[in-house]
Motif scaffolding. Structure first.
Motif, PDB file in Angstrom:
ATOM      1  N   LYS A 108      40.010 -66.183  71.009  1.00 22.15           N
ATOM      2  CA  LYS A 108      40.293 -64.957  72.209  1.00 22.15           C
ATOM      3  C   LYS A 108      39.922 -63.498  70.878  1.00 22.15           C
ATOM      4  CE  LYS A 108      42.867 -62.573  75.992  1.00 22.15           C
ATOM      5  NZ  LYS A 108      43.861 -62.937  76.869  1.00 22.15           N
ATOM      6  N   GLN A 117      36.724 -62.513  70.337  1.00 24.51           N
ATOM      7  CA  GLN A 117      35.294 -62.675  71.417  1.00 24.51           C
ATOM      8  C   GLN A 117      35.855 -60.672  71.800  1.00 24.51           C
ATOM      9  OE1 GLN A 117      36.291 -64.835  74.672  1.00 24.51           O
ATOM     10  NE2 GLN A 117      34.335 -63.941  75.470  1.00 24.51           N
ATOM     11  N   GLU A 118      37.753 -60.559  71.206  1.00 26.47           N
ATOM     12  CA  GLU A 118      37.670 -59.449  72.012  1.00 26.47           C
ATOM     13  C   GLU A 118      37.021 -58.288  71.177  1.00 26.47           C
ATOM     14  OE1 GLU A 118      41.807 -59.094  71.916  1.00 26.47           O
ATOM     15  OE2 GLU A 118      41.463 -60.257  74.210  1.00 26.47           O
ATOM     16  N   LYS A 119      36.866 -58.729  69.772  1.00 21.06           N
ATOM     17  CA  LYS A 119      36.398 -57.957  68.401  1.00 21.06           C
ATOM     18  C   LYS A 119      34.846 -58.162  68.290  1.00 21.06           C
ATOM     19  CE  LYS A 119      36.272 -57.475  63.937  1.00 21.06           C
ATOM     20  NZ  LYS A 119      36.341 -57.865  62.544  1.00 21.06           N
ATOM     21  N   ARG A 120      33.853 -58.684  69.640  1.00 16.34           N
ATOM     22  CA  ARG A 120      32.595 -58.870  69.161  1.00 16.34           C
ATOM     23  C   ARG A 120      32.174 -58.083  70.482  1.00 16.34           C
ATOM     24  NH1 ARG A 120      33.352 -64.057  69.004  1.00 16.34           N
ATOM     25  NH2 ARG A 120      33.712 -65.005  70.979  1.00 16.34           N
ATOM     26  N   GLU A 121      33.311 -58.112  71.596  1.00 17.11           N
ATOM     27  CA  GLU A 121      32.729 -57.001  72.851  1.00 17.11           C
ATOM     28  C   GLU A 121      33.050 -55.857  73.068  1.00 17.11           C
ATOM     29  OE1 GLU A 121      31.997 -56.768  76.785  1.00 17.11           O
ATOM     30  OE2 GLU A 121      31.787 -58.174  75.902  1.00 17.11           O
ATOM     31  N   GLN A 122      33.736 -55.257  72.219  1.00 12.95           N
ATOM     32  CA  GLN A 122      34.021 -54.228  71.384  1.00 12.95           C
ATOM     33  C   GLN A 122      33.059 -53.126  70.486  1.00 12.95           C
ATOM     34  OE1 GLN A 122      36.877 -51.467  71.973  1.00 12.95           O
ATOM     35  NE2 GLN A 122      37.267 -53.424  73.488  1.00 12.95           N
ATOM     36  N   ARG A 130      30.206 -55.069  71.242  1.00  7.90           N
ATOM     37  CA  ARG A 130      28.852 -54.856  71.703  1.00  7.90           C
ATOM     38  C   ARG A 130      28.666 -53.440  72.467  1.00  7.90           C
ATOM     39  NH1 ARG A 130      28.918 -60.429  72.406  1.00  7.90           N
ATOM     40  NH2 ARG A 130      30.569 -60.468  73.553  1.00  7.90           N
ATOM     41  N   LEU A 131      29.892 -52.895  73.042  1.00  8.49           N
ATOM     42  CA  LEU A 131      30.604 -51.638  74.068  1.00  8.49           C
ATOM     43  C   LEU A 131      29.451 -50.357  73.016  1.00  8.49           C
ATOM     44  CD1 LEU A 131      33.493 -52.584  76.356  1.00  8.49           C
ATOM     45  CD2 LEU A 131      31.148 -52.626  76.889  1.00  8.49           C
ATOM     46  N   SER A 153      20.788 -57.992  66.994  1.00  4.72           N
ATOM     47  CA  SER A 153      21.442 -57.343  68.232  1.00  4.72           C
ATOM     48  C   SER A 153      22.135 -56.468  69.385  1.00  4.72           C
ATOM     49  CB  SER A 153      23.069 -57.528  67.001  1.00  4.72           C
ATOM     50  OG  SER A 153      22.729 -59.211  66.365  1.00  4.72           O
TER      51      SER A 153
END
Length: 54
Positions: free
Chosen positions: A16, A19-24, A26-27, A52
């Motif tokens: 989790k 995943q949160e780090k990857r989402e940051q 991406r944003l 990416s």
């Protein structure tokens, strides 16, 4: 007491957090891309591939 790479987190907690780090990332890439920054500059600074960012 566990001192593994995740600092004692369970595998689900670790996933989790990753995943949160990857989402940051991406944003951040999407925002900068929308502002017109070059793909190569964004990827270099965020340490991801140009693909990416695209």
């Amino acid at each position: 007491m566990r001192y593994a790479h995740g600092g004692g987190l369970t595998p689900k907690e670790q996933e989790k957090r990753e995943q949160e780090k990857r989402e940051q990332v991406r944003l951040a890439a999407a925002e900068r891309f929308a502002c017109g920054e070059k793909t190569e500059a964004i990827s270099r600074e965020l340490r991801v591939t140009a693909r990416s960012v695209r």
